[in-house]
Design an enzyme around this catalytic site. Structure first.
Site, short mmCIF file in Angstrom:
data_model
loop_
_atom_site.label_atom_id
_atom_site.label_comp_id
_atom_site.label_asym_id
_atom_site.label_seq_id
_atom_site.Cartn_x
_atom_site.Cartn_y
_atom_site.Cartn_z
N THR A 323 -79.61 -70.40 -65.21
CA THR A 323 -79.01 -71.69 -64.87
C THR A 323 -79.68 -72.83 -65.65
O THR A 323 -80.73 -72.65 -66.26
CB THR A 323 -79.13 -71.99 -63.36
OG1 THR A 323 -80.51 -72.25 -63.07
CG2 THR A 323 -78.63 -70.84 -62.52
N CYS A 324 -79.08 -74.01 -65.57
CA CYS A 324 -79.55 -75.14 -66.35
C CYS A 324 -80.63 -75.96 -65.65
O CYS A 324 -80.93 -77.07 -66.07
CB CYS A 324 -78.37 -76.04 -66.70
SG CYS A 324 -77.16 -75.17 -67.67
N ASP A 325 -81.21 -75.43 -64.57
CA ASP A 325 -82.30 -76.12 -63.88
C ASP A 325 -83.61 -75.52 -64.37
O ASP A 325 -83.77 -74.30 -64.37
CB ASP A 325 -82.14 -75.91 -62.37
CG ASP A 325 -83.11 -76.78 -61.59
OD1 ASP A 325 -84.25 -76.97 -62.05
OD2 ASP A 325 -82.72 -77.25 -60.51
N SER A 326 -84.55 -76.39 -64.80
CA SER A 326 -85.79 -75.83 -65.34
C SER A 326 -86.65 -75.19 -64.25
O SER A 326 -87.55 -74.41 -64.55
CB SER A 326 -86.57 -76.87 -66.13
OG SER A 326 -86.90 -77.93 -65.27
N ASN A 366 -73.98 -73.62 -61.08
CA ASN A 366 -73.57 -73.44 -62.49
C ASN A 366 -72.42 -72.44 -62.62
O ASN A 366 -72.17 -71.91 -63.71
CB ASN A 366 -74.72 -72.94 -63.37
CG ASN A 366 -75.52 -74.07 -64.02
OD1 ASN A 366 -76.55 -73.81 -64.60
ND2 ASN A 366 -75.06 -75.30 -63.93
#
Ligand SMILES: *Cc1c(COP(=O)(O)O)cnc(C)c1O
Length: 376
Positions: A323-326, A366
């Site tokens: 996903t695009c969350d760090s 996402n």
């Protein structure tokens, strides 16, 4: 890896990410625990994995259940559990949930505060109640801190009050933290409970039950003591503190019962580097923190990996989700190493992932679908 699961993955090649869980291993774990602690009654902590095939198998073996919500109670009832074999173990319950449980015939409830006790007296009159006390979580890889439980003096006062309110002051519980690797944590907590029993006896209250909670560890990357070591330490401490007047003993294993029964299969989406000279490769999987691997938070639970290139030369890696969350980075500091030959498209397995994975998955963050589940 469990040969039954290996054969299933080989023959069916299910879409990833998925959990494949061998229900026979759950049964074997139940039997191992009973052998280690024959005097204890098992209340499986449903939250670890509430899948119907697991609850049904445990019901058929005579297990009882520790449920944290009305919804978990419903799942147990649907699996055939009798209401008197279900403990409503959450110390923070909605009134509507207490009412529903009471109407369904659940008679055993946890609490750790006066307002919760008053709710139980009002909405589950006559119930058997047990008070959860705070204990040390040292040695636990997934500690539960101070969120639940109260101090000993408060517990004593509340148990007296429980009797006055027409409830049945049944016992004391604690939880030493999950993935607890020290048998001493249980011994120290049992000593504390025994003092409460003695003091309350002088006040005319005869408690009858000690609930040792969960915490029994499983092997991930590192060895942990066998369940027999926990059984010996616990029964030794019970005998030392209670002598011949042993109370009923309740255990609430979650992780121990299901973790090593399950394997997550994932696909490697990308292997990349942040600079040409950077020795650390980033390995992105199609499952991450939001796909169910919530216990990688703080790198607390460190899963073991299998890859198609095991045995070949390895190098350091950081492992992350898709996903695009760090925050969706699983392991950066735990010195993971994976084969240099690993590449996008490879299928990898995360071992002992039958606990605390399926229900921890986010709803389509996402757009990714929650983990598929196969019970075999
Ligand atoms: C989570 C929980 C358990 C199970 O803990 P494990 O470490 O998985 O064995 C048992 N009892 C209570 C009250 C819990 O909250």
């Amino acid at each position: 890896m469990n040969p039954k699961i290996a054969a299933y993955l080989r023959d069916r090649a299910p879409a990833t990410p998925c959990l494949v869980l061998d229900v026979d291993t759950v049964e074997a774990n139940y039997r191992r625990l009973m052998a280690a602690m024959p005097l204890a009654r098992v209340y499986y902590a449903v939250k670890a994995n509430p899948a119907a095939p697991i609850l049904e198998r445990l019901t058929s073996l005579g297990s009882a259940f520790d449920a944290a919500s009305w919804e978990e109670i419903e799942m147990c009832l649907e699996a055939g559990a009798r209401p008197d074999a279900i403990s409503f173990g959450n110390t923070v319950k909605k009134v509507s949930a207490i009412q529903a449980a009471h109407e369904a015939g659940v008679t055993m409830f946890a609490f750790d505060s006066e307002p919760e006790l008053l709710k139980l007296a009002r909405h589950a009159p006559g119930a058997r109640v047990y008070c959860r006390i705070l204990v040390e979580n040292k040695g636990a890889e997934w500690p539960l801190s101070r969120k639940f439980g109260c101090e000993v003096e408060m517990a004593k006062k509340l148990m007296v009050q429980a009797g006055e309110l027409g409830l049945d002051p049944y016992g004391i519980s604690f939880h030493v933290g999950s993935q607890q690797t020290s048998t001493g944590a249980y011994e120290a907590a049992i000593a504390r409970v025994a003092m409460i029993f003695t003091d309350l006896k002088e006040a005319g209250i005869n408690l009858r039950m000690v609930n040792l909670g969960g915490g029994y560890p499983v092997r991930y990357r590192a060895e942990v003591p066998e369940i027999d070591a926990f059984g010996d330490a616990i029964m030794g401490a019970m005998a030392a503190h209670f002598g011949n007047a042993l109370p009923e003993i309740v255990v609430e294993p979650g992780r121990f019962m299901v973790a090593d029964a399950g394997v997550v299969e994932a696909e490697v989406v990308l292997v990349s580097r942040k600079g040409e000279e950077d020795p650390v490769r980033w390995v992105y999987l199609d499952i991450g923190r939001f796909g169910g691997l919530a216990e990688t938070e703080g790198e607390a639970i460190r899963y073991a990996f299998r890859t198609p290139h095991d045995g070949d030369a390895e190098g350091p890696v950081t492992i992350a989700g898709p996903t695009c969350d760090s925050a969706d980075t699983l392991y950066e500091k735990s010195n993971y190493r994976l084969p240099l030959a690993l590449e996008g498209g490879d299928r990898v397995q995360l071992l002992s992932t039958g606990a605390y994975v399926t229900t921890y998955a986010a709803q389509r963050f996402n757009g990714f679908r929650p983990l598929a589940e196969h019970y075999i």
